[in-house]
Write an enzyme that holds these catalytic residues in place. Structure first.
Site, PDB file in Angstrom:
ATOM      1  N   ARG A 185      21.601  43.369  43.660  1.00  0.00           N
ATOM      2  CA  ARG A 185      21.334  44.691  44.234  1.00  0.00           C
ATOM      3  C   ARG A 185      20.269  45.423  43.413  1.00  0.00           C
ATOM      4  NH1 ARG A 185      27.521  46.650  44.225  1.00  0.00           N
ATOM      5  NH2 ARG A 185      27.490  45.207  42.469  1.00  0.00           N
TER       6      ARG A 185
ATOM      7  N   LYS B 257      24.941  48.137  38.216  1.00  0.00           N
ATOM      8  CA  LYS B 257      26.082  47.732  37.380  1.00  0.00           C
ATOM      9  C   LYS B 257      26.016  48.377  36.003  1.00  0.00           C
ATOM     10  CE  LYS B 257      29.099  45.696  38.275  1.00  0.00           C
ATOM     11  NZ  LYS B 257      30.344  46.240  38.923  1.00  0.00           N
TER      12      LYS B 257
ATOM     13  N   TYR C  23      27.297  52.480  38.155  1.00  0.00           N
ATOM     14  CA  TYR C  23      28.710  52.144  37.953  1.00  0.00           C
ATOM     15  C   TYR C  23      28.912  51.864  36.468  1.00  0.00           C
ATOM     16  CZ  TYR C  23      29.311  51.595  42.980  1.00  0.00           C
ATOM     17  OH  TYR C  23      29.375  51.834  44.327  1.00  0.00           O
TER      18      TYR C  23
ATOM     19  N   GLU D  81      31.549  55.660  40.102  1.00  0.00           N
ATOM     20  CA  GLU D  81      32.908  55.467  40.620  1.00  0.00           C
ATOM     21  C   GLU D  81      33.853  56.634  40.340  1.00  0.00           C
ATOM     22  OE1 GLU D  81      31.639  53.798  38.074  1.00  0.00           O
ATOM     23  OE2 GLU D  81      33.098  53.727  36.439  1.00  0.00           O
TER      24      GLU D  81
ATOM     25  N   ASP E  75      37.340  45.096  38.306  1.00  0.00           N
ATOM     26  CA  ASP E  75      36.352  45.944  37.616  1.00  0.00           C
ATOM     27  C   ASP E  75      37.029  47.072  36.843  1.00  0.00           C
ATOM     28  OD1 ASP E  75      37.135  47.293  39.889  1.00  0.00           O
ATOM     29  OD2 ASP E  75      35.114  47.838  40.531  1.00  0.00           O
TER      30      ASP E  75
ATOM     31  N   HIS F 115      32.646  51.815  34.953  1.00  0.00           N
ATOM     32  CA  HIS F 115      33.968  51.172  34.779  1.00  0.00           C
ATOM     33  C   HIS F 115      34.340  51.092  33.295  1.00  0.00           C
ATOM     34  CE1 HIS F 115      33.995  50.253  39.010  1.00  0.00           C
ATOM     35  NE2 HIS F 115      32.824  49.669  38.911  1.00  0.00           N
TER      36      HIS F 115
HETATM   37  N1  LIG Z   1      35.358  43.661  42.358  1.00  0.00           N
HETATM   38  C1  LIG Z   1      34.421  44.358  42.987  1.00  0.00           C
HETATM   39  O1  LIG Z   1      33.312  43.915  43.174  1.00  0.00           O
HETATM   40  C2  LIG Z   1      34.751  45.730  43.522  1.00  0.00           C
HETATM   41  C3  LIG Z   1      33.917  46.365  44.443  1.00  0.00           C
HETATM   42  C4  LIG Z   1      34.296  47.618  44.953  1.00  0.00           C
HETATM   43  C5  LIG Z   1      35.468  48.222  44.514  1.00  0.00           C
HETATM   44  N2  LIG Z   1      36.226  47.577  43.577  1.00  0.00           N
HETATM   45  C6  LIG Z   1      37.490  48.134  43.054  1.00  0.00           C
HETATM   46  O2  LIG Z   1      38.517  48.032  44.010  1.00  0.00           O
HETATM   47  C7  LIG Z   1      39.547  48.944  43.621  1.00  0.00           C
HETATM   48  C8  LIG Z   1      40.029  49.723  44.834  1.00  0.00           C
HETATM   49  O3  LIG Z   1      38.997  50.618  45.239  1.00  0.00           O
HETATM   50  P1  LIG Z   1      39.179  51.584  46.498  1.00  0.00           P
HETATM   51  O4  LIG Z   1      37.860  52.211  46.744  1.00  0.00           O
HETATM   52  O5  LIG Z   1      39.876  50.892  47.596  1.00  0.00           O
HETATM   53  O6  LIG Z   1      40.142  52.700  45.892  1.00  0.00           O
HETATM   54  P2  LIG Z   1      40.983  53.778  46.735  1.00  0.00           P
HETATM   55  O7  LIG Z   1      41.233  54.916  45.810  1.00  0.00           O
HETATM   56  O8  LIG Z   1      40.359  54.032  48.067  1.00  0.00           O
HETATM   57  O9  LIG Z   1      42.359  53.015  47.032  1.00  0.00           O
HETATM   58  C9  LIG Z   1      43.260  52.638  46.025  1.00  0.00           C
HETATM   59  C10 LIG Z   1      44.661  52.639  46.622  1.00  0.00           C
HETATM   60  O10 LIG Z   1      45.546  52.097  45.629  1.00  0.00           O
HETATM   61  C11 LIG Z   1      46.774  52.781  45.791  1.00  0.00           C
HETATM   62  N3  LIG Z   1      47.573  52.567  44.600  1.00  0.00           N
HETATM   63  C12 LIG Z   1      47.430  53.086  43.360  1.00  0.00           C
HETATM   64  N4  LIG Z   1      48.360  52.592  42.527  1.00  0.00           N
HETATM   65  C13 LIG Z   1      49.126  51.733  43.265  1.00  0.00           C
HETATM   66  C14 LIG Z   1      50.226  50.897  42.978  1.00  0.00           C
HETATM   67  N5  LIG Z   1      50.757  50.847  41.741  1.00  0.00           N
HETATM   68  N6  LIG Z   1      50.743  50.140  43.984  1.00  0.00           N
HETATM   69  C15 LIG Z   1      50.214  50.185  45.219  1.00  0.00           C
HETATM   70  N7  LIG Z   1      49.158  50.954  45.557  1.00  0.00           N
HETATM   71  C16 LIG Z   1      48.627  51.716  44.589  1.00  0.00           C
HETATM   72  C17 LIG Z   1      46.364  54.228  46.040  1.00  0.00           C
HETATM   73  O11 LIG Z   1      47.419  54.976  46.628  1.00  0.00           O
HETATM   74  C18 LIG Z   1      45.171  54.037  46.980  1.00  0.00           C
HETATM   75  O12 LIG Z   1      45.552  54.098  48.344  1.00  0.00           O
HETATM   76  C19 LIG Z   1      38.916  49.818  42.516  1.00  0.00           C
HETATM   77  O13 LIG Z   1      39.319  49.347  41.248  1.00  0.00           O
HETATM   78  C20 LIG Z   1      37.444  49.590  42.697  1.00  0.00           C
HETATM   79  O14 LIG Z   1      36.698  49.834  41.512  1.00  0.00           O
HETATM   80  C21 LIG Z   1      35.892  46.355  43.074  1.00  0.00           C
END
Ligand SMILES: NC(=O)c1ccc[n+]([C@@H]2O[C@H](COP(=O)([O-])OP(=O)(O)OC[C@H]3O[C@@H](n4cnc5c(N)ncnc54)[C@H](O)[C@@H]3O)[C@@H](O)[C@H]2O)c1
Length: 376
Positions: free
Chosen positions: A15, A75, A94, A118, A270, A96
């Site tokens: 990206r 990143k 980002y 984020e 992340d 993290h």
């Molecule tokens: N790996 C990657 O490339 C990548 C890319 C984008 C986002 N992400 C990550 O994905 C994760 C989720 O992001 P998002 O935008 O969906 O966040 P979000 O805030 O929209 O959703 C997170 C959800 O998790 C729930 N939650 C919190 N603690 C919980 C638990 N103990 N049990 C069950 N549910 C629980 C919350 O209620 C919420 O609905 C983040 O860590 C984000 O950084 C990773």
């Protein structure tokens, strides 16, 4: 202000943080833009396309960091980039930081002002600069999980959607936010049997309406998750506590309840990962196995589809980049408390509480860090 766009150097990251449309907007606001040669290549954007909108192309990252005051990236900075940061820089990317004490220390020592996409919030407390990449990562999570379930890749050898006369696979999504909802929609589209777990009951109510009976919503207690594990083929971990290290929703001693060749996709990697056995992987080498269960833990999933991700990301970030360039980061943060929530490090101090708590650094409120008391 001079805005700089270096080439992303994290492994398998394609990206770029600004498109030619962004250069055009910044130029029309009176700013200068410097772009590292080849920064857009991975997203099919040429140097000439940037030049045509008024950017200056510089040969390397040293030149970009040397000239620009506002550095926009995708990143988290890699060690060589941290070494180039100075107190005069604002870094917008980002970060993290919660699971990365070393990077946090490096940014504190740099003296730069570091704003994390984020943790920027909108007026409703949502995460507008995380959401577009969460939409992408959620969709990839199901695709990748379906692929890793194939036998030659070490999976159980089950097709997500089944066929007439043979049942579908079962998909469990833990965390029903932006990632979880998108992962579930793709799993529903592939005709799997889908269960989405969350601890926020209002969120479960919303999801129940969106799914219209095509997926089940479940409360994410430790026991209810554990009781479902023996049946499921694919688990997608997508929990988030804003800015904090991810909580574990599956422990190592619970893997024994799962089928051999089942797949765990940890999108929350992340933020440190939401399965105890997770560790970050790359697109080139995305999986490893623990106790017979495949783990897919790529920390920059959207980086694999840059032609979608670059444009989705920059559509969301550009208004903030313009505001920061126009007003300067601290005045912009004063004007927009949601942007202030993005400032994780300023003037050698950690100004975002969950990062301070997770990394053992002292916390200083943003405007106290600047010796100004509460925000105006
Ligand atoms: N790996 C990657 O490339 C990548 C890319 C984008 C986002 N992400 C990550 O994905 C994760 C989720 O992001 P998002 O935008 O969906 O966040 P979000 O805030 O929209 O959703 C997170 C959800 O998790 C729930 N939650 C919190 N603690 C919980 C638990 N103990 N049990 C069950 N549910 C629980 C919350 O209620 C919420 O609905 C983040 O860590 C984000 O950084 C990773």
């Amino acid at each position: 202000m001079k805005v700089g766009v270096p080439t992303e150097i994290k492994t398998d990251e394609y990206r770029v943080a600004l498109t030619p449309a962004g250069v055009r907007e910044l130029r029309e606001h009176g700013h200068d833009v410097v772009v590292q040669a080849g920064a857009g290549d991975g997203s099919a954007i040429s140097d000439d396309q940037y030049r045509a909108q008024g950017a200056e192309i510089l040969p390397d990252a040293e030149a970009v960091f040397g000239e620009a005051e506002l550095i926009v990236k995708v990143k988290e900075p890699q060690p060589g980039e941290v070494a180039m940061l100075e107190p005069r820089h604002t870094l917008f990317t980002y970060l993290h930081l919660a699971p990365d004490a070393d990077l946090t220390r490096g940014l504190v020592e740099s003296g730069a002002t570091c704003v994390a996409y984020e943790t920027v919030e909108d007026a409703r407390g949502r995460l507008p600069l995380l959401a577009p990449m969460s939409e992408v990562a959620g969709k990839i999570a199901t695709q990748a999980g379906a692929f890793m379930l194939e036998k030659p890749l070490g999976g159980r050898g089950i097709l997500l959607g089944g066929v007439p006369g043979v049942a579908s696979a079962k998909v469990m999504v833990i965390g029903g936010g932006v990632v979880g909802m998108n992962a579930a929609f793709i799993a529903i589209g592939m005709e799997a049997e889908v269960y989405v777990y969350d601890r926020n009951i209002d969120r479960l109510r919303e999801l129940d309406i969106y799914f219209a009976g095509r997926a089940s919503t479940c409360y994410a207690s430790t026991l209810e998750i554990e009781q479902r594990l023996p049946e499921v083929d694919l688990v997608i971990g997508a929990v988030l506590v804003h800015g904090a290290k991810a909580p574990y929703v599956i422990r190592r001693n619970q893997l024994k309840h799962m089928k051999r060749g089942a797949v765990l996709v940890d999108v929350s990697i992340d933020q440190g990962g939401c399965f105890e056995t997770s560790r970050p992987t790359t697109h080139s080498d995305p999986t490893f196995e623990v106790d017979g269960v495949t783990h897919y833990c790529v920390a920059n999933m959207p980086g694999a589809v840059p032609i979608t991700s670059t444009f989705a990301l920059t559509n969301a970030t550009l208004p903030y980049v313009l505001h920061v360039a126009d007003a300067g980061v601290l005045e912009a943060a004063r004007q927009n408390p949601g942007l202030a929530a993005g400032v994780n490090v300023v003037d050698g101090k950690v100004s975002y509480r969950p990062v301070a708590e997770a990394t053992g650094q002292p916390y200083t409120e943003l405007f106290d860090a600047l010796g100004e008391g509460a925000a105006a």
